[in-house]
Design a protein around this motif. Structure first.
Motif, PDB file in Angstrom:
ATOM      1  N   SER A  36      23.831  51.817  -2.143  1.00 36.69           N
ATOM      2  CA  SER A  36      23.557  50.826  -2.900  1.00 36.69           C
ATOM      3  C   SER A  36      23.358  51.511  -4.187  1.00 36.69           C
ATOM      4  CB  SER A  36      22.585  49.867  -2.733  1.00 36.69           C
ATOM      5  OG  SER A  36      22.215  48.964  -3.649  1.00 36.69           O
ATOM      6  N   ILE A  43      22.172  53.841  -7.188  1.00 35.65           N
ATOM      7  CA  ILE A  43      22.460  55.135  -7.923  1.00 35.65           C
ATOM      8  C   ILE A  43      22.574  56.036  -6.633  1.00 35.65           C
ATOM      9  CG2 ILE A  43      21.056  57.074  -8.760  1.00 35.65           C
ATOM     10  CD1 ILE A  43      19.168  54.775 -10.039  1.00 35.65           C
ATOM     11  N   ASP A 102      21.167  55.591   4.865  1.00 37.55           N
ATOM     12  CA  ASP A 102      20.365  54.080   4.325  1.00 37.55           C
ATOM     13  C   ASP A 102      19.716  53.558   5.330  1.00 37.55           C
ATOM     14  OD1 ASP A 102      21.213  52.663   1.156  1.00 37.55           O
ATOM     15  OD2 ASP A 102      20.239  51.487   2.992  1.00 37.55           O
ATOM     16  N   ILE A 103      18.774  52.810   4.878  1.00 38.73           N
ATOM     17  CA  ILE A 103      18.088  52.037   6.059  1.00 38.73           C
ATOM     18  C   ILE A 103      19.077  50.735   6.564  1.00 38.73           C
ATOM     19  CG2 ILE A 103      17.130  50.127   4.461  1.00 38.73           C
ATOM     20  CD1 ILE A 103      14.335  50.750   5.971  1.00 38.73           C
ATOM     21  N   LYS A 106      25.669  48.920   4.940  1.00 40.65           N
ATOM     22  CA  LYS A 106      25.899  49.486   3.587  1.00 40.65           C
ATOM     23  C   LYS A 106      26.171  50.874   3.370  1.00 40.65           C
ATOM     24  CE  LYS A 106      21.956  47.899   1.600  1.00 40.65           C
ATOM     25  NZ  LYS A 106      20.912  47.495   0.596  1.00 40.65           N
ATOM     26  N   ALA A 113      18.788  55.453   8.488  1.00 41.32           N
ATOM     27  CA  ALA A 113      17.759  56.023   8.986  1.00 41.32           C
ATOM     28  C   ALA A 113      16.606  55.633   7.592  1.00 41.32           C
ATOM     29  CB  ALA A 113      17.757  57.600   8.521  1.00 41.32           C
ATOM     30  N   ASP A 114      15.398  55.420   8.228  1.00 41.20           N
ATOM     31  CA  ASP A 114      14.278  54.797   7.397  1.00 41.20           C
ATOM     32  C   ASP A 114      13.477  56.321   7.039  1.00 41.20           C
ATOM     33  OD1 ASP A 114      12.067  54.240   6.185  1.00 41.20           O
ATOM     34  OD2 ASP A 114      11.304  52.746   7.788  1.00 41.20           O
ATOM     35  N   VAL A 115      13.491  56.640   5.426  1.00 41.88           N
ATOM     36  CA  VAL A 115      13.216  57.955   5.173  1.00 41.88           C
ATOM     37  C   VAL A 115      11.706  58.158   5.173  1.00 41.88           C
ATOM     38  CG1 VAL A 115      15.070  58.244   3.291  1.00 41.88           C
ATOM     39  CG2 VAL A 115      13.054  57.110   2.727  1.00 41.88           C
ATOM     40  N   ASN A 120      16.947  60.290  -2.500  1.00 36.98           N
ATOM     41  CA  ASN A 120      16.965  59.265  -3.687  1.00 36.98           C
ATOM     42  C   ASN A 120      16.286  57.707  -3.367  1.00 36.98           C
ATOM     43  OD1 ASN A 120      18.303  57.359  -5.916  1.00 36.98           O
ATOM     44  ND2 ASN A 120      19.516  56.763  -3.922  1.00 36.98           N
ATOM     45  N   TYR A 160       4.206  51.639  -8.105  1.00 40.48           N
ATOM     46  CA  TYR A 160       5.434  52.412  -8.033  1.00 40.48           C
ATOM     47  C   TYR A 160       5.559  53.371  -9.007  1.00 40.48           C
ATOM     48  CZ  TYR A 160      10.412  52.791  -9.424  1.00 40.48           C
ATOM     49  OH  TYR A 160      11.726  53.405  -9.602  1.00 40.48           O
ATOM     50  N   LYS A 209       6.042  57.758  -8.164  1.00 43.25           N
ATOM     51  CA  LYS A 209       7.111  58.535  -8.862  1.00 43.25           C
ATOM     52  C   LYS A 209       6.303  59.555  -9.718  1.00 43.25           C
ATOM     53  CE  LYS A 209      10.611  55.919  -7.908  1.00 43.25           C
ATOM     54  NZ  LYS A 209      11.728  56.668  -6.795  1.00 43.25           N
ATOM     55  N   GLY A 246      15.517  56.007 -16.792  1.00 47.71           N
ATOM     56  CA  GLY A 246      14.759  54.458 -17.296  1.00 47.71           C
ATOM     57  C   GLY A 246      15.330  53.493 -16.500  1.00 47.71           C
ATOM     58  N   ILE A 249      18.116  51.366 -15.015  1.00 47.20           N
ATOM     59  CA  ILE A 249      19.451  51.459 -14.539  1.00 47.20           C
ATOM     60  C   ILE A 249      19.919  49.909 -13.940  1.00 47.20           C
ATOM     61  CG2 ILE A 249      21.051  52.694 -13.230  1.00 47.20           C
ATOM     62  CD1 ILE A 249      19.925  54.666 -15.299  1.00 47.20           C
ATOM     63  N   THR A 292      20.831  48.244 -11.355  1.00 48.97           N
ATOM     64  CA  THR A 292      21.163  48.013  -9.909  1.00 48.97           C
ATOM     65  C   THR A 292      20.463  46.928  -9.357  1.00 48.97           C
ATOM     66  OG1 THR A 292      19.039  49.224  -9.309  1.00 48.97           O
ATOM     67  CG2 THR A 292      20.979  50.457  -9.792  1.00 48.97           C
ATOM     68  N   ARG A 293      20.708  46.915  -8.041  1.00 50.76           N
ATOM     69  CA  ARG A 293      19.848  45.671  -7.355  1.00 50.76           C
ATOM     70  C   ARG A 293      18.423  45.731  -7.370  1.00 50.76           C
ATOM     71  NH1 ARG A 293      18.971  44.160  -2.194  1.00 50.76           N
ATOM     72  NH2 ARG A 293      18.695  46.362  -1.853  1.00 50.76           N
ATOM     73  N   LEU A 294      17.951  47.115  -7.447  1.00 47.86           N
ATOM     74  CA  LEU A 294      16.433  47.142  -7.390  1.00 47.86           C
ATOM     75  C   LEU A 294      16.078  46.669  -8.756  1.00 47.86           C
ATOM     76  CD1 LEU A 294      14.449  50.215  -6.412  1.00 47.86           C
ATOM     77  CD2 LEU A 294      14.329  49.452  -8.854  1.00 47.86           C
TER      78      LEU A 294
HETATM   79  P1  NAP Z   1      19.201  50.086  -4.857  1.00 50.77           P
HETATM   80  O1  NAP Z   1      20.267  49.637  -5.339  1.00 50.77           O
HETATM   81  O2  NAP Z   1      18.232  49.016  -4.043  1.00 50.77           O
HETATM   82  O3  NAP Z   1      19.328  51.262  -3.895  1.00 50.77           O
HETATM   83  C1  NAP Z   1      18.460  51.903  -2.988  1.00 50.77           C
HETATM   84  C2  NAP Z   1      18.865  51.893  -1.462  1.00 50.77           C
HETATM   85  O4  NAP Z   1      17.615  52.468  -0.824  1.00 50.77           O
HETATM   86  C3  NAP Z   1      19.270  50.420  -0.806  1.00 50.77           C
HETATM   87  O5  NAP Z   1      20.552  50.609  -0.364  1.00 50.77           O
HETATM   88  C4  NAP Z   1      17.999  50.468  -0.028  1.00 50.77           C
HETATM   89  O6  NAP Z   1      18.267  49.444   1.021  1.00 50.77           O
HETATM   90  C5  NAP Z   1      17.762  51.911   0.302  1.00 50.77           C
HETATM   91  N1  NAP Z   1      16.448  52.076   0.838  1.00 50.77           N
HETATM   92  C6  NAP Z   1      15.328  51.277   0.807  1.00 50.77           C
HETATM   93  N2  NAP Z   1      14.280  51.733   1.539  1.00 50.77           N
HETATM   94  C7  NAP Z   1      14.893  52.760   2.420  1.00 50.77           C
HETATM   95  C8  NAP Z   1      14.540  53.527   3.342  1.00 50.77           C
HETATM   96  N3  NAP Z   1      13.096  53.362   3.769  1.00 50.77           N
HETATM   97  N4  NAP Z   1      15.168  54.341   4.045  1.00 50.77           N
HETATM   98  C9  NAP Z   1      16.432  54.816   3.663  1.00 50.77           C
HETATM   99  N5  NAP Z   1      16.899  53.934   2.581  1.00 50.77           N
HETATM  100  C10 NAP Z   1      16.146  52.823   1.975  1.00 50.77           C
HETATM  101  O7  NAP Z   1      18.226  50.619  -6.018  1.00 50.77           O
HETATM  102  P2  NAP Z   1      18.320  51.815  -7.002  1.00 50.77           P
HETATM  103  O8  NAP Z   1      18.087  51.335  -8.529  1.00 50.77           O
HETATM  104  O9  NAP Z   1      19.827  52.593  -6.874  1.00 50.77           O
HETATM  105  O10 NAP Z   1      17.144  52.930  -6.662  1.00 50.77           O
HETATM  106  C11 NAP Z   1      17.555  54.199  -6.183  1.00 50.77           C
HETATM  107  C12 NAP Z   1      16.510  55.113  -6.605  1.00 50.77           C
HETATM  108  O11 NAP Z   1      16.321  55.280  -8.026  1.00 50.77           O
HETATM  109  C13 NAP Z   1      14.888  54.450  -6.084  1.00 50.77           C
HETATM  110  O12 NAP Z   1      14.149  55.743  -5.562  1.00 50.77           O
HETATM  111  C14 NAP Z   1      14.508  54.062  -7.478  1.00 50.77           C
HETATM  112  O13 NAP Z   1      13.062  54.093  -7.269  1.00 50.77           O
HETATM  113  C15 NAP Z   1      15.072  54.893  -8.312  1.00 50.77           C
HETATM  114  N6  NAP Z   1      15.177  54.477  -9.693  1.00 50.77           N
HETATM  115  C16 NAP Z   1      15.696  53.335 -10.092  1.00 50.77           C
HETATM  116  C17 NAP Z   1      15.670  52.886 -11.281  1.00 50.77           C
HETATM  117  C18 NAP Z   1      16.297  51.793 -11.767  1.00 50.77           C
HETATM  118  O14 NAP Z   1      16.141  50.987 -12.930  1.00 50.77           O
HETATM  119  N7  NAP Z   1      17.360  50.979 -11.131  1.00 50.77           N
HETATM  120  C19 NAP Z   1      15.030  53.617 -12.378  1.00 50.77           C
HETATM  121  C20 NAP Z   1      14.246  54.658 -12.007  1.00 50.77           C
HETATM  122  C21 NAP Z   1      14.168  55.143 -10.853  1.00 50.77           C
HETATM  123  P3  NAP Z   1      17.814  48.063   1.070  1.00 50.77           P
HETATM  124  O15 NAP Z   1      18.383  47.307  -0.015  1.00 50.77           O
HETATM  125  O16 NAP Z   1      18.096  47.571   2.471  1.00 50.77           O
HETATM  126  O17 NAP Z   1      16.333  48.138   0.775  1.00 50.77           O
END
Ligand code: NAP
Length: 270
Positions: A16, A18, A37-38, A42, A62-64, A90, A157, A161, A188, A190, A192-194
């Motif tokens: 998912s 990034i 990915d967990i 996906k 895998a769960d990291v 990531n 969080y 980080k 900053g 981005i 995404t789903r998160l």
């Molecule tokens: P995302 O779309 O939710 O992608 C994160 C992916 O990691 C999801 O597929 C998630 O699976 C998977 N995941 C969660 N827990 C895991 C685990 N224990 N082991 C393996 N995979 C796991 O979010 P994203 O925004 O791309 O985030 C990626 C990284 O960027 C994160 O570290 C986040 O903190 C960082 N970041 C994001 C932003 C932002 O604004 N989006 C800004 C700064 C930093 P599930 O969906 O099943 O949980």
């Protein structure tokens, strides 16, 4: 382009956001990608996207935060391709936005387990594989919240980080004699789903949330996953051969202006 021809790259959280965009970007430039990915489904979707472009990728569940999972990931990638050259560490989760005085200790622990212990385990277990190949690169996922930004309800969080930024420097120092470079990206907001999950359930709430950031960000746009992927590929490439222990903000200038400079920013957020 084939900047990464013959390189085997492990990307975590690649099902998912990034992680997925970066896995696809590596594959476009010739890399073989282990999509971790967990959620296996996906991961398989990302692999299918890469296969459609003619690339080579392998989905691994895998769960990291689990050491045994890392050992399995490395065994499977080496079993399939014989080597590992690059890790994008990531995977991460967001918090639930509660102020620290209301946060359950179990939620703190889970966040630290995924966002910080997961990064440590990735570095620890991938390093020997990189050293075997004579060198390599690790890019860790930090955040603009690791020291630049402060967001209400983001205490756990942000602490996780900040830990990633620090551990990146320590691993860089320890890995340099082996020809392994270790850097961190600090995005900053981005899209995404998160980040959407912080905004609320419906589309209108999400539009308002991202609009709020757009007004605060001097470049006038909310970051996209591909904006981060570009920086990760740079750190992983030979163009960054003299860069290690470094952190790069990718935020459109978001942290140049405080939260309260954005028009109509409620504090605390409603
Ligand atoms: P995302 O779309 O939710 O992608 C994160 C992916 O990691 C999801 O597929 C998630 O699976 C998977 N995941 C969660 N827990 C895991 C685990 N224990 N082991 C393996 N995979 C796991 O979010 P994203 O925004 O791309 O985030 C990626 C990284 O960027 C994160 O570290 C986040 O903190 C960082 N970041 C994001 C932003 C932002 O604004 N989006 C800004 C700064 C930093 P599930 O969906 O099943 O949980």
């Amino acid at each position: 382009m084939s900047r990464f021809a013959d390189k085997v790259v492990v990307v975590t959280g690649a099902g998912s956001g990034i992680g997925r965009a970066t896995a696809v970007a590596f594959a476009k430039e010739g890399a073989i990608v282990a999509v971790v990915d967990i959620d296996l489904q996906k991961a398989e979707t990302t692999v299918a996207e890469i296969a459609k472009m003619g690339g080579d990728a392998l989905a691994i569940q895998a769960d990291v935060s689990q050491e045994a999972d890392w050992i399995e990931v490395i065994a499977r990638v080496k079993g399939a391709y014989g080597r590992i050259n690059i890790l994008f560490n990531n995977a991460g989760i967001g918090g639930d936005g509660k102020p620290l005085m209301e946060l359950d200790a179990a939620d703190w622990d889970r966040l630290m387990a995924v966002n910080l212990r997961g990064i440590f385990l990735g570095c620890k277990h991938i390093l020997p594989a990189l050293i075997e190949t004579g060198g390599g690169a690790i890019v860790n996922m930090s955040s603009s919240t690791a020291g630049w930004d402060t967001i209400f309800g983001g205490g756990a969080y942000m602490a996780s980080k900040a830990g990633v930024t620090q551990i990146t420097k320590n691993v860089a120092l320890e890995a340099a004699p082996y020809g392994v470079r270790v850097n961190a990206v600090c995005p900053g907001i981005i899209e995404t789903r998160l980040s959407s999950a912080q905004a609320g359930a419906d589309e209108a709430e999400q539009d308002a949330f991202f609009d709020h950031f757009r007004q605060r960000i001097p470049l006038g746009r909310v970051g996209q996953p591909e904006d981060v992927a570009t920086a990760v590929l740079f750190f992983a490439s030979d163009e960054a051969r003299h860069i290690t222990g470094s952190t790069l903000l990718i935020d459109g200038g978001q942290t140049l202006q405080s939260w309260s400079n954005a028009p109509s920013a409620p504090y605390p957020p409603q």
